[in-house]
Write a protein that holds these residues in place. Structure first.
Motif, PDB file in Angstrom:
ATOM      1  N   ARG A  92       0.837  -1.196   0.000  1.00 39.18           N
ATOM      2  CA  ARG A  92       0.000   0.000   0.000  1.00 39.18           C
ATOM      3  C   ARG A  92       0.877   1.253   0.000  1.00 39.18           C
ATOM      4  NH1 ARG A  92      -5.165   0.609   1.310  1.00 39.18           N
ATOM      5  NH2 ARG A  92      -4.642   2.556   2.392  1.00 39.18           N
ATOM      6  N   THR A  93       0.342   2.314  -0.577  1.00 38.09           N
ATOM      7  CA  THR A  93       1.053   3.588  -0.519  1.00 38.09           C
ATOM      8  C   THR A  93       1.034   4.112   0.909  1.00 38.09           C
ATOM      9  OG1 THR A  93      -0.995   4.754  -1.112  1.00 38.09           O
ATOM     10  CG2 THR A  93       0.527   4.203  -2.902  1.00 38.09           C
ATOM     11  N   ASN A  94       2.150   4.710   1.313  1.00 42.93           N
ATOM     12  CA  ASN A  94       2.271   5.269   2.658  1.00 42.93           C
ATOM     13  C   ASN A  94       2.734   6.713   2.530  1.00 42.93           C
ATOM     14  OD1 ASN A  94       3.139   6.027   5.288  1.00 42.93           O
ATOM     15  ND2 ASN A  94       3.414   3.876   5.838  1.00 42.93           N
ATOM     16  N   PHE A  95       1.790   7.635   2.635  1.00 40.59           N
ATOM     17  CA  PHE A  95       2.093   9.053   2.438  1.00 40.59           C
ATOM     18  C   PHE A  95       2.974   9.594   3.557  1.00 40.59           C
ATOM     19  CE2 PHE A  95       1.178  13.621   2.295  1.00 40.59           C
ATOM     20  CZ  PHE A  95       1.343  13.866   0.937  1.00 40.59           C
ATOM     21  N   ALA A  96       2.808   9.058   4.762  1.00 34.58           N
ATOM     22  CA  ALA A  96       3.604   9.530   5.893  1.00 34.58           C
ATOM     23  C   ALA A  96       5.090   9.294   5.663  1.00 34.58           C
ATOM     24  CB  ALA A  96       3.149   8.852   7.181  1.00 34.58           C
ATOM     25  N   GLN A  97       5.438   8.202   4.971  1.00 33.10           N
ATOM     26  CA  GLN A  97       6.845   7.920   4.695  1.00 33.10           C
ATOM     27  C   GLN A  97       7.424   8.919   3.702  1.00 33.10           C
ATOM     28  OE1 GLN A  97       8.901   6.101   6.162  1.00 33.10           O
ATOM     29  NE2 GLN A  97       7.636   4.712   7.367  1.00 33.10           N
ATOM     30  N   LEU A  98       6.591   9.421   2.792  1.00 31.06           N
ATOM     31  CA  LEU A  98       7.061  10.496   1.906  1.00 31.06           C
ATOM     32  C   LEU A  98       7.399  11.738   2.721  1.00 31.06           C
ATOM     33  CD1 LEU A  98       4.668  10.399  -1.189  1.00 31.06           C
ATOM     34  CD2 LEU A  98       7.103   9.915  -1.182  1.00 31.06           C
ATOM     35  N   GLN A  99       6.534  12.082   3.639  1.00 31.85           N
ATOM     36  CA  GLN A  99       6.753  13.263   4.465  1.00 31.85           C
ATOM     37  C   GLN A  99       8.017  13.135   5.309  1.00 31.85           C
ATOM     38  OE1 GLN A  99       2.823  13.297   6.367  1.00 31.85           O
ATOM     39  NE2 GLN A  99       2.385  15.200   5.295  1.00 31.85           N
ATOM     40  N   ARG A 100       8.329  11.928   5.739  1.00 31.52           N
ATOM     41  CA  ARG A 100       9.529  11.723   6.561  1.00 31.52           C
ATOM     42  C   ARG A 100      10.803  12.058   5.803  1.00 31.52           C
ATOM     43  NH1 ARG A 100      10.053   6.083   9.303  1.00 31.52           N
ATOM     44  NH2 ARG A 100      11.922   7.157  10.073  1.00 31.52           N
ATOM     45  N   ARG A 101      10.756  11.970   4.484  1.00 32.84           N
ATOM     46  CA  ARG A 101      11.950  12.280   3.695  1.00 32.84           C
ATOM     47  C   ARG A 101      12.414  13.727   3.934  1.00 32.84           C
ATOM     48  NH1 ARG A 101      13.717   8.872  -0.595  1.00 32.84           N
ATOM     49  NH2 ARG A 101      12.825   6.816  -0.222  1.00 32.84           N
ATOM     50  N   VAL A 102      11.469  14.615   4.172  1.00 32.48           N
ATOM     51  CA  VAL A 102      11.796  16.033   4.296  1.00 32.48           C
ATOM     52  C   VAL A 102      12.579  16.320   5.571  1.00 32.48           C
ATOM     53  CG1 VAL A 102      10.815  18.359   4.426  1.00 32.48           C
ATOM     54  CG2 VAL A 102       9.759  16.644   2.950  1.00 32.48           C
ATOM     55  N   THR A 103      12.274  15.603   6.640  1.00 32.30           N
ATOM     56  CA  THR A 103      12.884  15.905   7.938  1.00 32.30           C
ATOM     57  C   THR A 103      13.861  14.828   8.395  1.00 32.30           C
ATOM     58  OG1 THR A 103      10.980  14.868   9.036  1.00 32.30           O
ATOM     59  CG2 THR A 103      10.892  17.242   8.665  1.00 32.30           C
ATOM     60  N   ALA A 104      14.220  13.907   7.510  1.00 30.12           N
ATOM     61  CA  ALA A 104      15.082  12.788   7.910  1.00 30.12           C
ATOM     62  C   ALA A 104      16.497  13.238   8.251  1.00 30.12           C
ATOM     63  CB  ALA A 104      15.118  11.726   6.810  1.00 30.12           C
ATOM     64  N   GLY A 105      16.965  14.286   7.608  1.00 28.14           N
ATOM     65  CA  GLY A 105      18.312  14.791   7.898  1.00 28.14           C
ATOM     66  C   GLY A 105      19.380  13.750   7.621  1.00 28.14           C
ATOM     67  N   ARG A 106      20.207  13.470   8.624  1.00 27.45           N
ATOM     68  CA  ARG A 106      21.295  12.506   8.465  1.00 27.45           C
ATOM     69  C   ARG A 106      20.780  11.087   8.269  1.00 27.45           C
ATOM     70  NH1 ARG A 106      25.589  14.442  13.162  1.00 27.45           N
ATOM     71  NH2 ARG A 106      25.990  16.546  12.323  1.00 27.45           N
ATOM     72  N   ASP A 107      19.531  10.832   8.620  1.00 25.41           N
ATOM     73  CA  ASP A 107      18.957   9.488   8.481  1.00 25.41           C
ATOM     74  C   ASP A 107      18.347   9.254   7.104  1.00 25.41           C
ATOM     75  OD1 ASP A 107      19.639   8.776  11.067  1.00 25.41           O
ATOM     76  OD2 ASP A 107      17.759   9.527  11.911  1.00 25.41           O
ATOM     77  N   LEU A 108      18.518  10.223   6.184  1.00 23.96           N
ATOM     78  CA  LEU A 108      17.864  10.123   4.885  1.00 23.96           C
ATOM     79  C   LEU A 108      18.286   8.876   4.122  1.00 23.96           C
ATOM     80  CD1 LEU A 108      16.033  11.303   2.698  1.00 23.96           C
ATOM     81  CD2 LEU A 108      17.979  12.649   1.892  1.00 23.96           C
ATOM     82  N   LEU A 109      19.583   8.595   4.049  1.00 22.79           N
ATOM     83  CA  LEU A 109      20.048   7.439   3.286  1.00 22.79           C
ATOM     84  C   LEU A 109      19.555   6.136   3.912  1.00 22.79           C
ATOM     85  CD1 LEU A 109      23.704   8.514   2.392  1.00 22.79           C
ATOM     86  CD2 LEU A 109      21.636   8.652   0.983  1.00 22.79           C
ATOM     87  N   ARG A 110      19.539   6.082   5.228  1.00 23.67           N
ATOM     88  CA  ARG A 110      19.019   4.885   5.898  1.00 23.67           C
ATOM     89  C   ARG A 110      17.530   4.722   5.612  1.00 23.67           C
ATOM     90  NH1 ARG A 110      16.075   4.188  10.159  1.00 23.67           N
ATOM     91  NH2 ARG A 110      16.294   6.363  10.803  1.00 23.67           N
ATOM     92  N   LEU A 111      16.788   5.822   5.654  1.00 27.42           N
ATOM     93  CA  LEU A 111      15.359   5.775   5.372  1.00 27.42           C
ATOM     94  C   LEU A 111      15.102   5.342   3.937  1.00 27.42           C
ATOM     95  CD1 LEU A 111      12.489   6.377   6.418  1.00 27.42           C
ATOM     96  CD2 LEU A 111      12.782   8.717   5.597  1.00 27.42           C
ATOM     97  N   ALA A 112      15.928   5.819   3.011  1.00 21.36           N
ATOM     98  CA  ALA A 112      15.769   5.439   1.606  1.00 21.36           C
ATOM     99  C   ALA A 112      16.023   3.952   1.401  1.00 21.36           C
ATOM    100  CB  ALA A 112      16.703   6.262   0.724  1.00 21.36           C
TER     101      ALA A 112
END
Length: 311
Positions: free
Chosen positions: A98-118
């Motif tokens: 399923r699509t998860n819109f909240a995970q898209l929003q997390r990309r904006v504030t992930a900071g140093r965790d962006l690559l891990r989140l990706a």
């Protein structure tokens, strides 16, 4: 005429960013007709991808730069798409199919965790239009059927762009959105896909239509699923509310923030100001009783540019 201008004149017009994406006007029922086709309306962020000679640039619907937040998509486009191409599509994140819109929003504030989140929650780019071919030739004036066929007929440039709906478990993160003229298929999407994959409805387009930047030349039919929500707060002030902050109770009875409304119009502001009241303070303690922090964290509001806490 300068050498750069002579080269551009000889090669034809160049599609420069930002480009206002073509939009869809809401309708109350799915239109039918001999030249109409339908596509799922994905729950994500609209993005135009420019495959330049030196890399990839992802532009939001409002013209903002999304490239930094989606290094995984930038790599996929750079590896699969030849320089010169300009693509239109939707950025989505899938979890459990399923699509998860909240995970898209997390990309904006992930900071140093962006690559891990990706890595943990990879994004996908669902393509539905081609604005310039891999040689940089602008094809806005071609019919939709021709622009879409172009996406399938350039194997070298689109080796990883394949007609698939979901890419869970697959290495490629680019996919061509499904399209149909069969109303039985549309009914199935609206009945089952809204629940199974999280699509918001369908977008209706003419096969003979050209791409008109900024114009609402398509139609969109949204599925409507009703649910109760609690107005847990407002932005602005009690006397001058700008938007409403909505929440729902979880199984433990905690009010969880779920999102905010569009900006209120003057009439709505006046009506709400008359019935809104501030959070009550605990007797003798001076503390307020509310499960949400003040201000709201940036990740809750999904801000793109310079995300800051939301009062």
């Amino acid at each position: 005429m300068s050498p750069a201008r002579r080269t551009e004149a000889a090669a034809g017009p160049v599609l420069r960013r930002p480009v206002a994406p073509m939009l869809a006007a809401p309708v109350d029922e799915v239109p039918e007709g001999p030249e109409l086709v339908h596509e799922p309306k994905w729950d994500g962020w609209r993005a135009i991808a420019f495959r330049d000679a030196d890399g990839v640039y992802l532009q939001s619907r409002a013209g903002r730069n999304l490239t930094t937040y989606f290094p995984d998509i930038s790599r996929a486009v750079r590896a699969a798409i030849a320089p010169g191409a300009v693509l239109d599509g939707e950025l989505i994140v899938l979890q459990g199919g399923r699509t998860n819109f909240a995970q898209l929003q997390r990309r904006v504030t992930a900071g140093r965790d962006l690559l891990r989140l990706a890595r943990e929650c990879p994004a996908h780019y669902v393509l539905f239009d081609l604005l310039a071919d891999p040689d940089g030739q602008v094809i806005l004036d071609r019919e939709l059927s021709q622009r879409r066929e172009e996406q399938r007929s350039v194997p070298q440039a689109y080796a990883r762009v394949r007609c698939a709906v979901l890419l869970a478990g697959a290495p490629a993160q680019l996919t061509l959105t499904p399209q149909t003229a069969d109303m039985r298929q549309v009914a199935d999407w609206l009945t089952h896909w809204t629940v199974a994959t999280g699509i918001e409805g369908v977008v209706n387009k003419r096969t003979t239509g050209r791409y008109e930047p900024g114009r609402r030349g398509w139609c969109k039919y949204r599925t409507r699923i009703t649910t109760e929500a609690i107005v847990g707060g407002v932005t602005g002030s009690i006397r001058e509310p700008d938007t409403l902050l909505l929440g729902r109770f979880d199984r433990r009875g905690t009010l969880r923030y779920t999102g905010r409304t569009h900006p209120l119009n003057p009439t709505q502001r006046a009506e709400l100001a008359a019935i809104l009241s501030p959070v009550r303070a605990l007797p003798r303690r001076g503390a307020t009783v509310h499960p949400w922090p003040q201000p709201l964290p940036p990740s809750w509001s999904g801000q793109l540019d310079q995300p800051e806490p939301l009062p």
